[in-house]
Scaffold this motif. Structure first.
Motif, PDB file in Angstrom:
ATOM      1  N   LYS A 157     -12.658  -1.870  32.205  1.00  0.00           N
ATOM      2  CA  LYS A 157     -11.301  -2.149  31.727  1.00  0.00           C
ATOM      3  C   LYS A 157     -10.803  -3.493  32.248  1.00  0.00           C
ATOM      4  O   LYS A 157     -10.213  -4.295  31.500  1.00  0.00           O
ATOM      5  CB  LYS A 157     -10.353  -1.026  32.162  1.00  0.00           C
ATOM      6  N   LYS A 158     -11.047  -3.766  33.537  1.00  0.00           N
ATOM      7  CA  LYS A 158     -10.634  -5.051  34.113  1.00  0.00           C
ATOM      8  C   LYS A 158     -11.375  -6.212  33.455  1.00  0.00           C
ATOM      9  O   LYS A 158     -10.787  -7.254  33.173  1.00  0.00           O
ATOM     10  CB  LYS A 158     -10.910  -5.054  35.627  1.00  0.00           C
ATOM     11  N   GLY A 159     -12.659  -6.011  33.212  1.00  0.00           N
ATOM     12  CA  GLY A 159     -13.446  -7.064  32.578  1.00  0.00           C
ATOM     13  C   GLY A 159     -12.980  -7.356  31.162  1.00  0.00           C
ATOM     14  O   GLY A 159     -12.906  -8.521  30.747  1.00  0.00           O
ATOM     15  N   GLN A 160     -12.633  -6.324  30.417  1.00  0.00           N
ATOM     16  CA  GLN A 160     -12.139  -6.508  29.058  1.00  0.00           C
ATOM     17  C   GLN A 160     -10.792  -7.236  29.051  1.00  0.00           C
ATOM     18  O   GLN A 160     -10.527  -8.063  28.175  1.00  0.00           O
ATOM     19  CB  GLN A 160     -12.012  -5.157  28.359  1.00  0.00           C
ATOM     20  N   LEU A 161      -9.953  -6.938  30.039  1.00  0.00           N
ATOM     21  CA  LEU A 161      -8.655  -7.623  30.140  1.00  0.00           C
ATOM     22  C   LEU A 161      -8.859  -9.113  30.401  1.00  0.00           C
ATOM     23  O   LEU A 161      -8.178  -9.960  29.815  1.00  0.00           O
ATOM     24  CB  LEU A 161      -7.817  -7.001  31.254  1.00  0.00           C
ATOM     25  N   LYS A 162      -9.811  -9.450  31.288  1.00  0.00           N
ATOM     26  CA  LYS A 162     -10.107 -10.855  31.576  1.00  0.00           C
ATOM     27  C   LYS A 162     -10.625 -11.559  30.330  1.00  0.00           C
ATOM     28  O   LYS A 162     -10.234 -12.709  30.038  1.00  0.00           O
ATOM     29  CB  LYS A 162     -11.128 -10.967  32.705  1.00  0.00           C
ATOM     30  N   ASP A 163     -11.488 -10.892  29.577  1.00  0.00           N
ATOM     31  CA  ASP A 163     -12.031 -11.471  28.345  1.00  0.00           C
ATOM     32  C   ASP A 163     -10.927 -11.739  27.326  1.00  0.00           C
ATOM     33  O   ASP A 163     -10.893 -12.791  26.664  1.00  0.00           O
ATOM     34  CB  ASP A 163     -13.079 -10.536  27.734  1.00  0.00           C
ATOM     35  N   SER A 164     -10.006 -10.800  27.203  1.00  0.00           N
ATOM     36  CA  SER A 164      -8.911 -10.956  26.223  1.00  0.00           C
ATOM     37  C   SER A 164      -7.981 -12.097  26.600  1.00  0.00           C
ATOM     38  O   SER A 164      -7.480 -12.808  25.741  1.00  0.00           O
ATOM     39  CB  SER A 164      -8.134  -9.642  26.098  1.00  0.00           C
TER      40      SER A 164
END
Length: 320
Positions: free
Chosen positions: A309-316
């Motif tokens: 979830k944290k990684g996806q937030l950074k990507d977005s």
């Protein structure tokens, strides 16, 4: 008193006698295991690595555990062959080592393990020709940028994981091993991962864990194959270490710095075919094995989902 005690035992029903024997054996076995752990962890001396040869080869030496290994090997007086993809970083590490340990000879070999591996291995073979490579540290490896389900792993990442972690380690070993066989001495250290060995599963890091499981089995087989040839093969199994790959910036009691890990790791080279050099990690390993697998699986899944979830937030945020 001893006769009285044994007479009392003999007077007990057979099932009680069996329980006493089994209990005594279990206590002795546990006591021996604890004493052995204390000895190998704190009292057993490290081997003189120069007896294997005057040169060591380290892959992935420009950062993290590999860089710390390079400095520790130089501290022991071994000359170095450093194999990495970035020539500027290789020079920086080489200069740093020579500034601290002036007598150490260093050869740098530029190899991108995600690129033309055949050409890269050829460069390594040319660089080590005529050198008595006594120690090989197969450290190069990659993981996921962050946790993700298997169907989310893109083709390039999948290719790199297998080529770098599996094929790279295998082919570098294949290039270095013949010289060790000829000299009848050598030590090979392959860096594994607790993700493949310590915990029963590593969800959302499936391919990475599988590549490290390969490293463990590969190491064990070579250990048996070449032990009588004077070559010690070992898979080191760290848990979390403060590295960029693990996305951990600060070290702690349970998460050593790369220097802390490498210092501990040096004392284990040449011994067991599989080990966890940093002793707090071995305590965690014991704890995990005391817990039911389903509980560890459930905890690990929730942990990795949070990382995803944290990684996806950074990507977005990067895309905005």
């Amino acid at each position: 008193m001893e006769l009285c005690f044994f007479d009392q035992v003999k007077a007990q029903p057979l099932w009680v006698q069996i329980l006493l024997v089994v209990g005594t054996i279990s206590i002795l076995k546990f006591s021996f295991a604890v004493l052995n752990w204390v000895y190998v962890t704190f009292l057993r001396p490290g081997k003189n690595l120069k007896k294997y040869g005057s040169w060591a080869l380290v892959t992935g030496p420009t950062d993290g555990i590999g860089k710390s290994f390079a400095f520790q090997l130089a501290r022991k007086g071994l000359n170095l062959v450093l194999v990495g993809r970035n020539p500027d970083k290789l020079k920086e590490v080489s200069d740093g080592i020579q500034a601290k340990f002036g007598k150490v000879q260093i050869k740098s070999v530029v190899v991108d393990f995600s690129g033309d591996l055949t050409e890269g291995i050829r460069k390594i073979e040319e660089a080590i020709e005529g050198l008595d490579i006594g120690v090989l540290i197969n450290n190069v490896g990659i993981s996921y940028p962050y946790a993700r389900f298997f169907h989310e792993v893109d083709e390039q990442l999948l290719k790199n994981l297998i080529q770098i972690n599996v094929e790279g380690t295998t082919k570098v070993t294949q290039a270095v091993l013949p010289g060790m066989v000829k000299r009848k001495k050598g030590a090979i250290v392959n860096i594994g991962s607790g993700a493949a060995i310590v915990i029963p599963s590593d969800p959302l890091y499936a391919v990475y864990a599988a590549t490290k499981a390969y490293i463990d089995q590969f190491s064990r087989c070579l250990y048996v194959e070449y032990k009588k040839s004077g070559i010690d093969v070992q898979c080191q199994v760290p848990l979390y270490v403060a590295t960029k790959m693990a996305s951990i910036k600060r070290s702690s009691f349970l998460v050593p710095s790369t220097d802390g890990y490498a210092r501990a790791a040096m004392r284990w080279i040449g011994y067991e075919p599989r080990c966890t050099p940093y002793w707090p990690h071995s305590l965690l390993w014991a704890l995990v094995h005391m817990l039911p697998e389903y509980a560890v699986d459930a905890w690990r899944l929730q942990f990795c989902l949070a990382v995803r979830k944290k990684g996806q937030l950074k990507d977005s945020r990067k895309k905005e």
